[in-house]
Design an enzyme around this catalytic site. Structure first.
Site, PDB file in Angstrom:
ATOM      1  N   SER A  94       0.593  -1.235  -0.195  1.00 46.03           N
ATOM      2  CA  SER A  94       0.159  -0.049   0.518  1.00 46.03           C
ATOM      3  C   SER A  94       1.473   1.119  -0.026  1.00 46.03           C
ATOM      4  O   SER A  94       2.425   0.975   0.760  1.00 46.03           O
ATOM      5  CB  SER A  94      -1.083   0.035   1.346  1.00 46.03           C
ATOM      6  OG  SER A  94       0.427   0.230   2.260  1.00 46.03           O
ATOM      7  N   ASP A  95       0.255   2.101   0.089  1.00 42.49           N
ATOM      8  CA  ASP A  95       0.736   3.435   0.651  1.00 42.49           C
ATOM      9  C   ASP A  95       1.113   3.816   1.019  1.00 42.49           C
ATOM     10  O   ASP A  95      -0.218   3.678   2.684  1.00 42.49           O
ATOM     11  CB  ASP A  95       0.265   4.251  -0.912  1.00 42.49           C
ATOM     12  CG  ASP A  95       0.994   6.045  -1.049  1.00 42.49           C
ATOM     13  OD1 ASP A  95       1.862   6.496  -0.712  1.00 42.49           O
ATOM     14  OD2 ASP A  95       1.318   6.780  -2.004  1.00 42.49           O
TER      15      ASP A  95
END
Length: 769
Positions: A307-308
């Site tokens: 994920s970011d």
């Protein structure tokens, strides 16, 4: 089709430069004289790392003793088998460590943000990520490369590979073995704050350059392994409300415009990881969206999805959709949350095992298990070879947009040169200097470039060799700047705008009253050349009043050296625009509030305290970038692919074979001749565009091939490009949501060839059913 293979020795400037051409099914290399190719070859081969292939390194690792109790360190086994052995020896919570970045990457630590794990199994590596589309962010003493949009303007996969290799070398020695790079967007709006961090508006160009940079990162330094994490997947096209907006688009647009560049990059570059983005896609956050499994992993790519930072919003939905690792501290992927999801049946042990296996396998494949980071990271990792790569990108990535009357290159007739504008000098004016526009702004203040070569210094030194003098004015007072310009034979005025992560642009105007400054200088001196140091397109209201315009983007620490070489003709321009420059925002594809910035409860402005999701309508569909301008008949300020040279080139004799494509004869050969009609050796980038039949509903043309040819004065080359309908970019096909497949319609197709999207040659061929 264009293939992202490194090609050593592309000098692309000056007399004696080499050439290359395509013949048959692939491009053949024409060897250039050593003096012409030495710069990039030395940059590719120099440095402390030994350049070996992954296969060669695997062979070298075989036979190493296997630590007791660590069978997964047996390098004679496949990465998949090694990962299987490690996970078989792990408890559930040890497996769950791989699902969080901090826990996965710090094997001796047990507590992260108040979440406690057991100690990891032995013989696992320390992994440290660094952001780094343009340079290795975080450590000091690194080379500040030009912005990615400058690299994209080179249209050079070789240069992208060289940059990836240089970045990875510096990352590893600085104690980082994971680079969150490269980045892809589709430049849907030229206002996007991070457009400069990516490769522009075309899927093929973006995908090929991203693949090449990934190859350099992961395969360029065998003893210094670094992972590449491609980002941000997908339809992540604005900074405004990037965490609270939904990109709403149809399935065909998703596949053909926003997903395609990623498919090309993972197919050709095979990055270890892909990062999912902040935004929602059709109302579902990207990191829990089924597109992760249905699109990203369905094509056979076996890496992991991370994920970011802060882009995870659930546990089981994200894990089931294909998110393998939560970036930074554990929030949704804590052992307690995942155990609860397993217990209530919302996810399964199989999902956990698959996610952990993908992470571990990627780390092993990239070499992180077998080549630990240095015990003491180097305080400074920049070196002459990597700085040469930065200079080469600045040189090949600068685009000559206008050159009326041959104002450039400067000759001995220009005895006095006025250099104007704050970004030309190291000395700051109102807080702005050459260091301000060295690289993209990464939140907060602009990046500091301690070793920046200021254009003023480089031009002053080069002018002296030509017997000329340079006078400088910082541009703070346009009247004073105009007076200085009036006294000079030539005025070189610098304009800038600052953008980057965290905010979008609000207009196409220059910062710091730059448009007024340029207009004043041009009114005082008819021989005015403008150098633009920007991260995106500008509208140039003064364009007709100046003789020359150079788009230098954010040119990195060696930008001054490159600009001086180009302005004085020591190097030839070869850069081409990777984005279309519009005349005004009204001409752009996203010219309604619903399209950009999107609407919050029907309004483009978010009311105070309102946390609703901004709804962004991608109603322009497939008509993004040059396809929009062509399909709508809108004349841009400068078209996609545009870029002048001190040389001139003529395209002729376009031939297609066969004239009819059917089941027995699927490939198309496109042949044409390029001739250097000038007295100066130079390079150009032939671009091949294809038009689909009207039945497909496809707007405009699509780029299907590109590469660079370098020609001596009067020299011509016959080039042949093979268009493979089954290539990953599906050049003859469109995506049918009804068939859930790429479809090729029968009918008449067009081919256009030239040096921009405004191609000069055209022909047609037929596809039978």
């Amino acid at each position: 089709m264009h293939v992202s293979h490194p090609r050593k020795g592309d000098r692309r400037a000056g007399p004696g430069a080499g050439s290359r051409t395509r013949s048959g099914v692939g491009w053949k290399r024409w060897i250039a004289p050593a003096a012409a190719v030495g710069l990039l070859v030395s940059a590719l081969s120099a440095g402390p790392a030994l350049a070996q292939s992954s296969a060669g390194q695997a062979a070298a690792d075989r036979g190493k003793p296997v630590p007791a109790g660590c069978p997964w360190m047996d390098t004679s086994k496949s990465p998949e088998k090694r990962a299987q052995l490690l996970l078989a020896a792990s408890t559930l919570d040890q497996k769950l460590r791989w699902l969080d970045e901090q826990a996965a990457n710090n094997p001796t630590q047990t507590t992260f943000n108040g979440v406690t794990y057991p100690a990891q199994v032995p013989c696992t590596p320390t992994v440290a990520y660094a952001d780094g589309p343009d340079y290795v962010r975080g450590p000091n003493g690194v080379t500040i490369f030009p912005a990615q949009l400058a690299l994209a303007s080179s249209w050079s996969t070789e240069l992208a590979t060289a940059k990836g290799k240089a970045q990875a070398d510096e990352a590893f020695r600085a104690g980082r073995n994971g680079l969150l790079s490269p980045q892809i967007t589709s430049a849907r709006t030229v206002l996007d704050g991070r457009i400069t961090d990516s490769f522009g508006e075309d899927s093929l160009l973006s995908g090929d350059l991203a693949a090449a940079q990934t190859t350099g990162i992961q395969d360029g330094n065998a003893d210094e392994p670094v992972m590449s994490v491609l980002k941000h997947y997908v339809a992540n096209e604005q900074e405004l409300d990037r965490q609270t907006s939904s990109s709403n688009l149809d399935g065909r647009t998703l596949r053909e415009v926003y997903d395609l560049a990623f498919q090309i990059a993972v197919s050709k570059g095979n990055p270890a990881g892909v990062m999912c983005s902040y935004n929602q896609v059709n109302g579902v956050y990207a990191c829990e969206n089924p597109i992760l499994n249905n699109l990203l992993k369905a094509g056979g790519w076996s890496g992991y999805v991370v994920s970011d930072f802060g882009s995870v919003h659930s546990t089981a939905p994200s894990l089931n959709a294909g998110l393998d690792q939560e970036l930074n501290r554990p929030i949704y992927y804590t052992p307690a949350n995942i155990r609860a999801a397993i217990d209530n049946g919302s996810t399964s042990m199989a999902q956990v095992d698959s996610a952990a296996s993908r992470v571990v396998t990627a780390y092993i494949k990239t070499g992180l298990f077998d080549h630990p980071l240095p015990a003491t990271p180097a305080a400074s990792v920049t070196n002459a070879a990597n700085q040469k790569v930065a200079e080469q990108i600045a040189e090949q990535g600068s685009v000559l947009l206008k050159n009326d009357g041959g104002i450039l290159p400067l000759t001995k007739k220009a005895k006095t040169v006025a250099v104007i504008g704050p970004t030309a000098s190291k000395q700051a004016t109102n807080g702005v200097s050459a260091a301000t526009v060295c690289a993209i702004k990464n939140f907060g203040p602009p990046t500091a470039c301690p070793n920046v070569v200021a254009p003023l210094d480089a031009l002053t030194e080069r002018a002296a060799k030509a017997g000329a003098t340079v006078a400088f004015d910082n541009g703070a007072d346009p009247a004073a700047a105009a007076a200085a310009a009036a006294k000079a034979d030539v005025a070189v005025v610098f304009g800038y705008e600052i953008q980057g992560e965290g905010a979008d642009r609000t207009s196409l105007s220059l910062d710091g009253n730059g448009d007024a400054l340029i207009a004043a200088v041009a009114a005082a001196n008819p021989n005015t050349v403008v150098v633009l140091e920007t991260g995106s397109a500008t509208d140039m209201p003064w364009l007709s009043a100046v003789k020359g315009v150079i788009q230098a983007w954010y040119p990195g620490e060696q930008g001054g050296t490159a600009l001086a070489r180009l302005i004085y003709g020591d190097a030839n321009f070869s850069g081409k625009l990777p984005i279309t420059f519009p005349k005004s925002l009204a001409d752009t594809p996203t010219n309604t509030p619903a399209q950009y910035p999107g609407l919050v409860n029907g309004s483009p402005t978010r009311p105070a305290g309102d946390k609703s999701i901004r709804q962004v309508s991608y109603s322009e569909g497939l008509a993004v970038g040059y396809k929009w301008y062509e399909s709508k008949g809108i004349e841009p300020l400068f078209p996609f692919g545009h870029g002048l040279s001190y040389s001139s080139f003529e395209y002729s004799k376009l031939q297609l074979a066969p004239a009819v494509i059917n089941k027995a004869n699927k490939s198309l050969k496109v042949s044409f001749t390029v001739k250097n009609t000038s007295s100066t050796a130079g390079s150009t980038t032939p671009q091949v565009y294809l038009t689909l039949p009207a039945s497909t509903g496809e707007p405009g043309d699509r780029l299907v091939s590109f590469d660079t040819v370098t020609l001596k004065p009067g020299e011509s080359k016959r080039l042949t490009v093979t268009i493979d309908p089954n290539a990953v970019d599906r050049p003859l096909s469109y995506y049918s949501t009804a068939a859930n497949a790429w479809v090729t319609d029968p009918g008449t197709y067009g081919i256009a060839v030239g040096d921009s999207s405004k191609a000069s040659l055209s022909a047609t061929f037929t596809v039978n059913r």
